[in-house]
Design a protein around this motif. Structure first.
Motif, PDB file in Angstrom:
ATOM      1  N   GLU A  38       0.865  -1.189   0.000  1.00  0.00           N
ATOM      2  CA  GLU A  38       0.000   0.000   0.000  1.00  0.00           C
ATOM      3  C   GLU A  38       0.900   1.236   0.000  1.00  0.00           C
ATOM      4  N   GLU A  40       2.740   4.562   1.072  1.00  0.00           N
ATOM      5  CA  GLU A  40       3.127   5.156   2.356  1.00  0.00           C
ATOM      6  C   GLU A  40       3.920   6.415   2.040  1.00  0.00           C
ATOM      7  N   TRP A  41       3.711   7.450   2.841  1.00  0.00           N
ATOM      8  CA  TRP A  41       4.112   8.795   2.414  1.00  0.00           C
ATOM      9  C   TRP A  41       5.145   9.443   3.310  1.00  0.00           C
ATOM     10  N   ASN A  45       6.925   7.393   6.409  1.00  0.00           N
ATOM     11  CA  ASN A  45       6.144   6.313   5.801  1.00  0.00           C
ATOM     12  C   ASN A  45       4.741   6.201   6.411  1.00  0.00           C
ATOM     13  N   VAL A  46       4.037   7.329   6.415  1.00  0.00           N
ATOM     14  CA  VAL A  46       2.671   7.357   6.942  1.00  0.00           C
ATOM     15  C   VAL A  46       1.759   6.616   5.947  1.00  0.00           C
ATOM     16  N   ALA A  47       0.974   5.680   6.477  1.00  0.00           N
ATOM     17  CA  ALA A  47       0.146   4.826   5.607  1.00  0.00           C
ATOM     18  C   ALA A  47      -0.910   5.654   4.877  1.00  0.00           C
ATOM     19  N   GLU A  48      -1.174   5.266   3.628  1.00  0.00           N
ATOM     20  CA  GLU A  48      -2.226   5.929   2.844  1.00  0.00           C
ATOM     21  C   GLU A  48      -3.559   5.905   3.593  1.00  0.00           C
TER      22      GLU A  48
END
Ligand SMILES: C[S@@+](CC[C@H](N)C(=O)[O-])C[C@H]1O[C@@H](n2cnc3c(N)ncnc32)[C@H](O)[C@@H]1O
Length: 264
Positions: A38, A40-41, A45-48
């Motif tokens: 998925e 990640e930002w 690496n914050v989850a979408e």
């Protein structure tokens, strides 16, 4: 790969040389993100699922990633049914993107050009996206009008940048984390050059950014301030988890091109 090699501005040349030099150290992290199940930002690496960066509906949408680097954001878009194009100023970064395309058997066009002069017709895309690409390495007064030009009426611009607060509190020495003190003026924030580093970054204050977006016919829809989860880790030294849990160190802007013709 289409090579247009646009962009002769001083910062475009300097950033091309810098990213050609840094590309090798971004290949491994890029591969991990290509493989991520998925999106990640950002640096934590914050989850979408938590961040909600991407539009819900991507099937059949034409997207352009401005400063695609190793191309993982475009890979995520392709897996969600979009038709991505990746554009980047660095041939070395695009060579990595091509390598990971082959590894994952997922091909989309890669274009060597500056996002300040993208070699595409007006209104060619439904989505323009940038995660630490053009969004910080291009002059916003050049790349945002260009992104607006590339979008169809109703199209969306989404970009992730260091937060304005981070840019005010991070010391000049790149290996020192953001402080709890304001180290530079907010008014006039635009071009950043760091000691001992030939690259050039751009960061605007919020008022200037809103006025720029609106001046380009883009309505601001959201400003998502990313907050890492407790225990999150980053390989970047410029901010600590304790800091980033208290204040936003990264922000995602979302804006939409008006679907109506503006009157003069
Ligand atoms: C941190 S990477 C971000 C890209 C992607 N999210 C990744 O990590 O692979 C920054 C990218 O912006 C690109 N870039 C810098 N200046 C640019 C310009 N004028 N036009 C297009 N891309 C540019 C660099 O070459 C680099 O690949």
């Amino acid at each position: 790969m289409l090579t247009a090699v646009t962009g002769t501005a001083d910062h475009v040349r300097r950033n091309r040389a810098a990213w050609d030099r840094w590309a090798a150290e971004y290949a491994g992290p890029g591969l991990r993100l290509w493989a991520a199940p998925e999106p990640e930002w950002g640096i934590w690496n914050v989850a979408e699922e938590q961040a909600g960066v991407l539009p819900a509906e991507l099937a059949g949408r034409d997207s352009i990633e401005l400063g695609c680097g190793t191309g993982y954001v475009s890979a995520w878009l392709a897996r969600r049914g979009a038709r991505p194009v990746g554009l980047d100023n660095s041939a070395a970064q695009l060579a990595t993107a091509r390598q990971w395309q082959d590894r994952f058997g997922l091909r989309f066009p890669l274009v060597h050009a500056s996002a300040e002069q993208a070699p595409f017709a007006d209104g060619r895309f439904d989505l323009a996206i940038s995660e630490y690409g053009a969004s910080i390495w291009c002059d916003p007064y050049a790349w945002i009008p260009e992104a607006a030009r590339l979008l169809r009426p109703g199209g969306q611009l989404i970009f992730l940048v260091n937060s304005a607060l981070l840019m005010l509190t991070v010391p000049d020495a790149g290996d020192q984390p953001a402080t709890e003190r304001l180290l530079r003026p907010y008014f006039g924030m635009h071009r950043f050059e760091w000691p001992d580093d030939e690259s050039v970054e751009f960061h605007l204050g919020h008022g200037d950014m809103i006025r720029l977006l609106r001046g380009c016919g883009l309505e601001v829809e959201d400003l998502v301030e990313l907050r890492p989860e407790p225990g999150a880790e980053t390989r970047y030294p410029f901010v600590t988890l304790d800091w980033a849990r208290q204040w936003p160190c990264e922000e995602v802007w979302k804006a939409r091109k008006s679907s109506q013709k503006r009157s003069a």
